[in-house]
Scaffold this motif. Sequence first.
Motif, PDB file in Angstrom:
ATOM      1  N   ALA A 307     -54.312 106.865  92.999  1.00 33.45           N
ATOM      2  CA  ALA A 307     -54.208 107.931  91.994  1.00 33.45           C
ATOM      3  C   ALA A 307     -53.638 107.392  90.683  1.00 33.45           C
ATOM      4  CB  ALA A 307     -53.336 109.067  92.526  1.00 33.45           C
ATOM      5  N   GLU A 308     -52.684 106.475  90.771  1.00 31.43           N
ATOM      6  CA  GLU A 308     -52.080 105.914  89.559  1.00 31.43           C
ATOM      7  C   GLU A 308     -53.061 105.019  88.803  1.00 31.43           C
ATOM      8  OE1 GLU A 308     -47.354 105.786  90.948  1.00 31.43           O
ATOM      9  OE2 GLU A 308     -48.714 104.123  91.436  1.00 31.43           O
ATOM     10  N   VAL A 309     -53.827 104.227  89.549  1.00 32.30           N
ATOM     11  CA  VAL A 309     -54.825 103.372  88.893  1.00 32.30           C
ATOM     12  C   VAL A 309     -55.920 104.239  88.264  1.00 32.30           C
ATOM     13  CG1 VAL A 309     -56.471 101.491  89.185  1.00 32.30           C
ATOM     14  CG2 VAL A 309     -54.372 101.498  90.506  1.00 32.30           C
ATOM     15  N   ASP A 310     -56.375 105.238  89.004  1.00 35.85           N
ATOM     16  CA  ASP A 310     -57.390 106.146  88.465  1.00 35.85           C
ATOM     17  C   ASP A 310     -56.901 106.818  87.188  1.00 35.85           C
ATOM     18  OD1 ASP A 310     -59.107 105.562  90.515  1.00 35.85           O
ATOM     19  OD2 ASP A 310     -58.986 107.526  91.494  1.00 35.85           O
ATOM     20  N   ALA A 311     -55.650 107.268  87.198  1.00 34.99           N
ATOM     21  CA  ALA A 311     -55.103 107.976  86.041  1.00 34.99           C
ATOM     22  C   ALA A 311     -55.169 107.113  84.792  1.00 34.99           C
ATOM     23  CB  ALA A 311     -53.662 108.399  86.315  1.00 34.99           C
ATOM     24  N   SER A 312     -54.973 105.803  84.951  1.00 36.46           N
ATOM     25  CA  SER A 312     -55.041 104.900  83.806  1.00 36.46           C
ATOM     26  C   SER A 312     -56.477 104.702  83.326  1.00 36.46           C
ATOM     27  CB  SER A 312     -54.414 103.546  84.160  1.00 36.46           C
ATOM     28  OG  SER A 312     -54.458 102.665  83.067  1.00 36.46           O
ATOM     29  N   PHE A 313     -57.382 104.455  84.254  1.00 39.22           N
ATOM     30  CA  PHE A 313     -58.772 104.189  83.874  1.00 39.22           C
ATOM     31  C   PHE A 313     -59.508 105.451  83.419  1.00 39.22           C
ATOM     32  CE2 PHE A 313     -58.017 100.192  86.040  1.00 39.22           C
ATOM     33  CZ  PHE A 313     -58.820  99.297  85.344  1.00 39.22           C
ATOM     34  N   ASP A 314     -59.023 106.625  83.828  1.00 41.99           N
ATOM     35  CA  ASP A 314     -59.707 107.870  83.485  1.00 41.99           C
ATOM     36  C   ASP A 314     -59.215 108.484  82.170  1.00 41.99           C
ATOM     37  OD1 ASP A 314     -61.084 107.571  85.827  1.00 41.99           O
ATOM     38  OD2 ASP A 314     -59.994 109.107  86.940  1.00 41.99           O
ATOM     39  N   LEU A 315     -58.335 107.799  81.460  1.00 43.11           N
ATOM     40  CA  LEU A 315     -57.865 108.312  80.176  1.00 43.11           C
ATOM     41  C   LEU A 315     -59.037 108.379  79.193  1.00 43.11           C
ATOM     42  CD1 LEU A 315     -54.504 106.320  80.029  1.00 43.11           C
ATOM     43  CD2 LEU A 315     -54.743 108.799  80.264  1.00 43.11           C
ATOM     44  N   PRO A 316     -58.940 109.220  78.158  1.00 35.22           N
ATOM     45  CA  PRO A 316     -60.116 109.475  77.292  1.00 35.22           C
ATOM     46  C   PRO A 316     -60.411 108.373  76.281  1.00 35.22           C
ATOM     47  CG  PRO A 316     -58.230 110.708  76.493  1.00 35.22           C
ATOM     48  CD  PRO A 316     -57.791 110.082  77.795  1.00 35.22           C
ATOM     49  N   TYR A 317     -60.682 107.174  76.801  1.00 34.67           N
ATOM     50  CA  TYR A 317     -61.067 106.072  75.923  1.00 34.67           C
ATOM     51  C   TYR A 317     -62.442 106.358  75.302  1.00 34.67           C
ATOM     52  CZ  TYR A 317     -57.655 103.633  78.906  1.00 34.67           C
ATOM     53  OH  TYR A 317     -56.535 103.268  79.611  1.00 34.67           O
ATOM     54  N   THR A 318     -62.611 105.949  74.049  1.00 35.76           N
ATOM     55  CA  THR A 318     -63.947 106.009  73.455  1.00 35.76           C
ATOM     56  C   THR A 318     -64.804 104.856  73.958  1.00 35.76           C
ATOM     57  OG1 THR A 318     -63.336 104.637  71.559  1.00 35.76           O
ATOM     58  CG2 THR A 318     -63.013 107.019  71.334  1.00 35.76           C
ATOM     59  N   ARG A 319     -64.158 103.816  74.502  1.00 31.93           N
ATOM     60  CA  ARG A 319     -64.809 102.597  74.980  1.00 31.93           C
ATOM     61  C   ARG A 319     -65.437 101.810  73.832  1.00 31.93           C
ATOM     62  NH1 ARG A 319     -65.583 101.717  80.209  1.00 31.93           N
ATOM     63  NH2 ARG A 319     -67.301 100.320  79.684  1.00 31.93           N
ATOM     64  N   LEU A 320     -65.002 102.048  72.613  1.00 32.57           N
ATOM     65  CA  LEU A 320     -65.591 101.400  71.440  1.00 32.57           C
ATOM     66  C   LEU A 320     -64.511 100.819  70.533  1.00 32.57           C
ATOM     67  CD1 LEU A 320     -68.160 104.181  70.495  1.00 32.57           C
ATOM     68  CD2 LEU A 320     -68.735 101.934  71.414  1.00 32.57           C
ATOM     69  N   PRO A 321     -64.850  99.826  69.723  1.00 36.90           N
ATOM     70  CA  PRO A 321     -63.921  99.365  68.704  1.00 36.90           C
ATOM     71  C   PRO A 321     -63.670 100.469  67.684  1.00 36.90           C
ATOM     72  CG  PRO A 321     -65.697  97.776  69.040  1.00 36.90           C
ATOM     73  CD  PRO A 321     -66.080  99.017  69.754  1.00 36.90           C
TER      74      PRO A 321
END
Length: 638
Positions: A307-321
């Motif tokens: 759950a902790e790892v998911d919480a980090s990767f699921d944050l609302p990144y744009t995935r872009l520069p």
Amino acid sequence: MCQSLNTIRYKQKLYQSTGNKPSIIIIYNYYLCTMKTFRPEAWLPTTKKEVDARGWDYIDVILFSGDAYVDHPSFGAAVIGRTLEAMGLRVAIVPQPDWRGDYRDFKKLGVPRLFFGVSPGAMDSMINHYTANKRLRSDDAYTPDRRAGMRPDYPSIVYTKILKELYPDVPVVLGGIEASLRRLTHYDYWQDKLRPGILIDSPADLLIYGMGELPIRELVTRLQKGEAFDQLRDIRQTAYLTDKEEKKTDDIVLFSHEECLRDKLKQAKNFRHIEEESNKYNASRILQQAGKQTIVVNPPFPPMTEAEVDASFDLPYTRLPHPKYKGKTIPAFEMIKFSVNMHRGCFGGCAFCTISAHQGKFIASRSKESILKEVKAITEMPDFKGNLSDLGGPSANMYRMKGKDQSICAKCKKPSCISPVICKNLNADHTPLLDIYKAVDRLPGIKRSFIGSGIRYDLLLHRYDDEIVNKSAQSYTEELIARHVSGRLKVAPEHTEDNVLKMMRKPSFEQFGQFKKIFDRVNKQQGLNQQLIPYFISSHPGCTEEDMAKLAIETKKLHFQLEQVQDFTPTPMTLATEMYYTGYHPYTLEKVYTARTKEQKLAQRQFFFWYKPEFRRQITQALQKMGKKDLLNKLFGR
């Protein structure tokens, strides 16, 4: 004019189905719409203008990063920024600030309410700047258009000193891999000397080592409750400097920095404690004196839960520069743009690798749902053509692997679960990984998913007591080779000679030969023409010119003309670096030979290229001088 995101996604799928590339207008529209779809402010602000546009009258945390700002879970500043944002904080990032002149980049956002954060970037700055031969590199993969010179040597020290000069009363939190691996006395290859823990040179108030989400969350939570910053001395995975520290019962007290300067054997003895405590469930606090001060390193957090790892990767990144880099290329981003990291940690414990010192040996895996969610996001990127470049991790095939009996793991302090032998308590079932591969390949928009991360073939070849695990390893091997190789599969035998491989904590080269036979067989069965690309290292501690000559002979037998090779580069906080500097093996305290001069290194490196005419004469002379005519005959014939 900005088209709706649904329209753009529909057009993208249409382009994918027809095989045509989307126009630059479509990509640009997607770029603009993405900024509006996540929310009005898609990226964390980087300038005063961007801060004002949000209507903020204060900022809680300002992060300074040695890398360009790429809002992606592979870039540490973005991860910490998003983690703090998810806690309700106002966060800004200043990427690659100008440390020369009037320090305007350090002043432009003013003073944060809580603290400054400093990260030198995703790499140690000295590895980023210099080659193994200490030559200055001409480019920087973490900078737009590879531009060199956008960060100083040791930004952990330089940035922090500037902030403390400008704002002496504002706390500074130091993180990132450079600080993490230099938290205690360490050998610096580029200065060729032993350096004290980085807090002696950097006036930061607190150092966070390893992956920083959990310690940064606890730090902020306690600050929000009203605790004073200078009283927060018990947060796990942090280090601090103090004039006086009372030793507790379970503390490990290392030899002081000054003692290590006088006696290399003491530095070697220190390292064993440091490495073991970095890879334990229940680690001890470490104390080391440097001058009149003491560096205190608190034990790490337990491995992150799913759950902790998911919480980090699921944050609302744009995935872009950040849009400020529009029209420019950031190579480090391009490399991982269409890849997915499925887990953290590595239990390989390779002697030359820093992963165990930073992420630890225990595997923290994401859920299947989180991984598929990220893959789906990638399929909606306008320039995605259907091929994932990597479904991997620090080692590609360690997903969900852990001890069968966790109580045994809780007592273990070995840095590797697979060297010198694979632990009987290790559950190396590849079934969950196969399930992920198949689920990803079933997703709309996915043509192929490739494995770009390194494969541990020793996990695949080992015979386990559980026949189900053996079958899963066989199925994985065949699935990998038949469906997930993009023409070339990277593996890392690193050397051919057992005495060197033992120093490296790597398996016997015989296993590489076994894996190559399987690779060739599956290729033939599937009608494929794929290559197996092995990685090798020269000048590793324990390696001699004779060992390199034997490496040349063994790889010649397998018809390899080596490409992926490198000289050993000593990096802080690795077993191999300690052997290189001290001349002793930290676990046995036996003396270890190491090539140290430029001439000695070149003499070893040349054996990689025995097949090139320009190297034949000097290799011949070297073997004749060594009195190894038998090796000369095997390499070049009589």
